[in-house]
Enzyme design. Structure first.
Site, mmCIF file in Angstrom:
data_model
loop_
_atom_site.group_PDB
_atom_site.id
_atom_site.type_symbol
_atom_site.label_atom_id
_atom_site.label_comp_id
_atom_site.label_asym_id
_atom_site.label_seq_id
_atom_site.Cartn_x
_atom_site.Cartn_y
_atom_site.Cartn_z
ATOM 1 N N ASP A 9 0.923 -1.078 0.077
ATOM 2 C CA ASP A 9 0.073 -0.125 0.080
ATOM 3 C C ASP A 9 0.955 1.222 0.078
ATOM 4 O O ASP A 9 1.673 1.376 0.801
ATOM 5 C CB ASP A 9 -0.819 -0.020 1.083
ATOM 6 C CG ASP A 9 -1.995 0.917 1.116
ATOM 7 O OD1 ASP A 9 -3.299 0.478 1.287
ATOM 8 O OD2 ASP A 9 -2.027 2.090 0.973
ATOM 9 N N ASP A 109 -3.852 2.529 -5.348
ATOM 10 C CA ASP A 109 -2.454 2.624 -4.672
ATOM 11 C C ASP A 109 -2.073 1.202 -3.847
ATOM 12 O O ASP A 109 -1.071 1.244 -2.979
ATOM 13 C CB ASP A 109 -2.458 3.648 -3.450
ATOM 14 C CG ASP A 109 -2.993 3.374 -2.127
ATOM 15 O OD1 ASP A 109 -4.066 2.766 -2.045
ATOM 16 O OD2 ASP A 109 -2.612 3.904 -0.925
ATOM 17 N N GLU A 110 -2.787 0.229 -4.098
ATOM 18 C CA GLU A 110 -2.599 -1.042 -3.396
ATOM 19 C C GLU A 110 -2.548 -2.250 -4.292
ATOM 20 O O GLU A 110 -3.402 -2.294 -5.399
ATOM 21 C CB GLU A 110 -3.244 -1.213 -2.080
ATOM 22 C CG GLU A 110 -4.948 -1.379 -2.369
ATOM 23 C CD GLU A 110 -5.436 -1.151 -1.010
ATOM 24 O OE1 GLU A 110 -5.611 -2.381 -0.416
ATOM 25 O OE2 GLU A 110 -5.967 -0.011 -0.590
HETATM 26 P P1 DGT Z 1 -2.161 5.719 4.021
HETATM 27 O O1 DGT Z 1 -2.235 4.372 3.108
HETATM 28 O O2 DGT Z 1 -3.042 5.608 5.309
HETATM 29 O O3 DGT Z 1 -0.749 6.038 4.106
HETATM 30 O O4 DGT Z 1 -2.994 6.925 3.386
HETATM 31 P P2 DGT Z 1 -3.685 6.903 1.673
HETATM 32 O O5 DGT Z 1 -3.860 8.549 1.328
HETATM 33 O O6 DGT Z 1 -2.619 6.409 0.869
HETATM 34 O O7 DGT Z 1 -5.098 6.256 1.911
HETATM 35 P P3 DGT Z 1 -5.444 4.976 1.158
HETATM 36 O O8 DGT Z 1 -4.732 4.137 0.836
HETATM 37 O O9 DGT Z 1 -6.980 4.427 2.023
HETATM 38 O O10 DGT Z 1 -6.321 5.658 -0.088
HETATM 39 C C1 DGT Z 1 -5.524 5.727 -1.302
HETATM 40 C C2 DGT Z 1 -5.904 7.005 -2.051
HETATM 41 O O11 DGT Z 1 -7.250 6.977 -2.444
HETATM 42 C C3 DGT Z 1 -5.602 8.170 -1.215
HETATM 43 O O12 DGT Z 1 -4.410 8.841 -1.380
HETATM 44 C C4 DGT Z 1 -6.728 9.128 -1.716
HETATM 45 C C5 DGT Z 1 -7.776 8.295 -1.896
HETATM 46 N N1 DGT Z 1 -8.742 8.197 -0.650
HETATM 47 C C6 DGT Z 1 -8.764 7.695 0.318
HETATM 48 N N2 DGT Z 1 -9.799 7.922 1.158
HETATM 49 C C7 DGT Z 1 -10.865 8.795 0.641
HETATM 50 C C8 DGT Z 1 -12.015 9.275 0.768
HETATM 51 O O13 DGT Z 1 -12.476 9.057 1.744
HETATM 52 N N3 DGT Z 1 -12.501 10.228 -0.221
HETATM 53 C C9 DGT Z 1 -11.659 10.382 -1.364
HETATM 54 N N4 DGT Z 1 -12.370 11.265 -2.356
HETATM 55 N N5 DGT Z 1 -10.556 9.641 -1.688
HETATM 56 C C10 DGT Z 1 -9.894 9.002 -0.910
HETATM 57 CA CA CA Z 2 -2.396 4.112 0.827
HETATM 58 CA CA CA Z 3 -4.800 2.069 -0.181
#
Ligand code: DGT
Ligand code: CA
Ligand code: CA
Length: 364
Positions: A9, A109-110
């Site tokens: 991820d 992203d995963e």
């Molecule tokens: P992490 O994995 O905790 O370091 O953080 P992220 O940002 O990579 O989170 P992840 O893996 O759950 O989600 C990947 C991408 O998907 C993130 O960079 C932006 C998008 N995303 C995640 N959650 C939401 C949401 O609630 N709303 C929207 N519009 N996009 C989201």
């Molecule tokens: Ca992520």
């Molecule tokens: Ca993810």
């Protein structure tokens, strides 16, 4: 046969991509926003870097709330640049693919991967493989990521979720139970708020508590398939294979027009090979698709899209071409500027092999 399965991820993905493009962002809160364009700050936070998270900013939070939390602090509120993140995602998957036996992209992203063969069933060699994957992603695209390694997908996902960012967590077969038993049930892949609420109603809060719950009780609470999945996965058991099928969340191709234009016929001619390209990729993956989008980048570099989601998946060129043509007409109707770049994107894949998969069935 014992397997060695990984879950990768990317860390704070959209925000980290913005950071590598503009390193001065690394020292301030970065918030990626989905603007709804109703008023200046209407919309939600897509994601944020850790600096912003430490100040209470979270995915899904209204932008106005995030702004309040960061009042008086220098912070960057940036719009989502989907095309850019798609490109980076695609590149990351290309880098990982040759280093594993099988890669299954599970989101932008995963991905899950099977490294049973490359690691010769050894968790020690698996560490080496995982480190090299982290290293190549960092060197090539500049992104940090988190990896979990375990005997199956469910536990690999628990492992990667357990330590972020820049994590690498191995859970050997003999450690599965002790690793997962104290974790909350909603950490289990596929268990959303609805399922975990029902479980909480029966005082089942941890994976360990779920593991010792009788299957008969679970079958009273949920349908059979879900009950069985909960029973097995909480006991660290999951036979779900890593499959390349149903790989990417979407397939897209984009081109820069020979000259700026708003002539549908002229644009469509240049777009035609891209339409064939995305269709070819979906055929190779043996999937049909339900969503079709056209993306236009205008002369002022603003991005416009039009999309259509069908009731039934398609996988033939004729229908795809017709739909893209209609969408292109609708897209051009939406503004009077000329188009500079244009692309096509398909998503909402379903396997044509039509093997019912448990994890597909209970989307998180
Ligand atoms: P992490 O994995 O905790 O370091 O953080 P992220 O940002 O990579 O989170 P992840 O893996 O759950 O989600 C990947 C991408 O998907 C993130 O960079 C932006 C998008 N995303 C995640 N959650 C939401 C949401 O609630 N709303 C929207 N519009 N996009 C989201
Ligand atoms: Ca992520
Ligand atoms: Ca993810």
């Amino acid at each position: 046969m014992p397997r060695v399965i990984g879950h990768l991820d990317l860390d704070y993905f959209y925000a980290q991509v913005e950071e590598i493009e503009n390193p001065s962002l690394k020292t301030i809160p970065v918030i990626i926003c989905v603007y709804s364009h109703r008023s200046e700050d209407s919309g939600v936070v897509s994601t944020a870097n850790y600096n912003a998270r430490e100040r209470g900013v979270k995915s899904g939070m209204p932008i106005a709330v995030a702004k309040r939390k960061l009042a008086g602090i220098e912070a960057a509120f940036l719009p989502v640049r989907q095309e850019k993140y798609d490109q980076v995602s695609e590149r990351v998957m290309e880098l990982v693919k040759p280093r594993v036996d099988t890669l299954e992209q599970a989101g932008i992203d995963e991905a899950f991967f099977d490294i049973t063969r490359v690691s010769r069933e050894s968790f020690d060699s698996a560490t080496v493989v995982a480190r090299s994957i982290k290293q190549v992603i960092l060197q090539d695209v500049g992104l940090s990521c988190t990896i979990g390694i375990a005997p199956n997908k469910v536990v690999a996902k628990l492992a990667s979720d357990s330590k972020k960012p820049d994590g690498l967590t191995l859970v050997k077969p003999e450690d599965v139970k002790s690793f997962s038993s104290s974790l909350s049930v909603d950490k289990l892949y596929g268990v959303g708020t609805k399922t975990s609420e029902i479980l909480r109603g029966k005082e089942i809060r941890t994976i360990g508590e779920l593991a010792t719950t009788k299957l008969e009780l679970l079958e009273e609470l949920f349908d059979r398939k879900l009950a069985q999945y909960l029973h097995l996965s909480s006991n660290g058991l999951d036979e779900e294979p890593v499959t390349e099928r149903g790989e990417a969340a979407q397939i897209s191709r984009i081109i820069t027009l020979k000259q700026n234009s708003r002539n549908a016929q002229e644009i469509f001619e240049q777009l035609a090979p891209m339409i064939e390209d995305v269709l070819k990729k979906s055929v190779e993956r043996r999937v049909g698709f339900r969503s079709i989008a056209i993306i236009g980048i205008l002369t002022d570099l603003s991005i416009r899209t039009r999309n259509r989601t069908l009731e039934v998946p398609i996988n033939d060129l004729h229908t795809l071409r017709k739909l893209v043509y209609v969408l292109l007409g609708e897209l051009l109707d939406g503004f009077d500027k000329e188009l500079r770049r244009v692309g096509v994107r398909i998503s909402g894949f379903t396997s044509l092999a039509n093997q019912g998969s448990l994890l597909e069935y209970i989307k998180p």
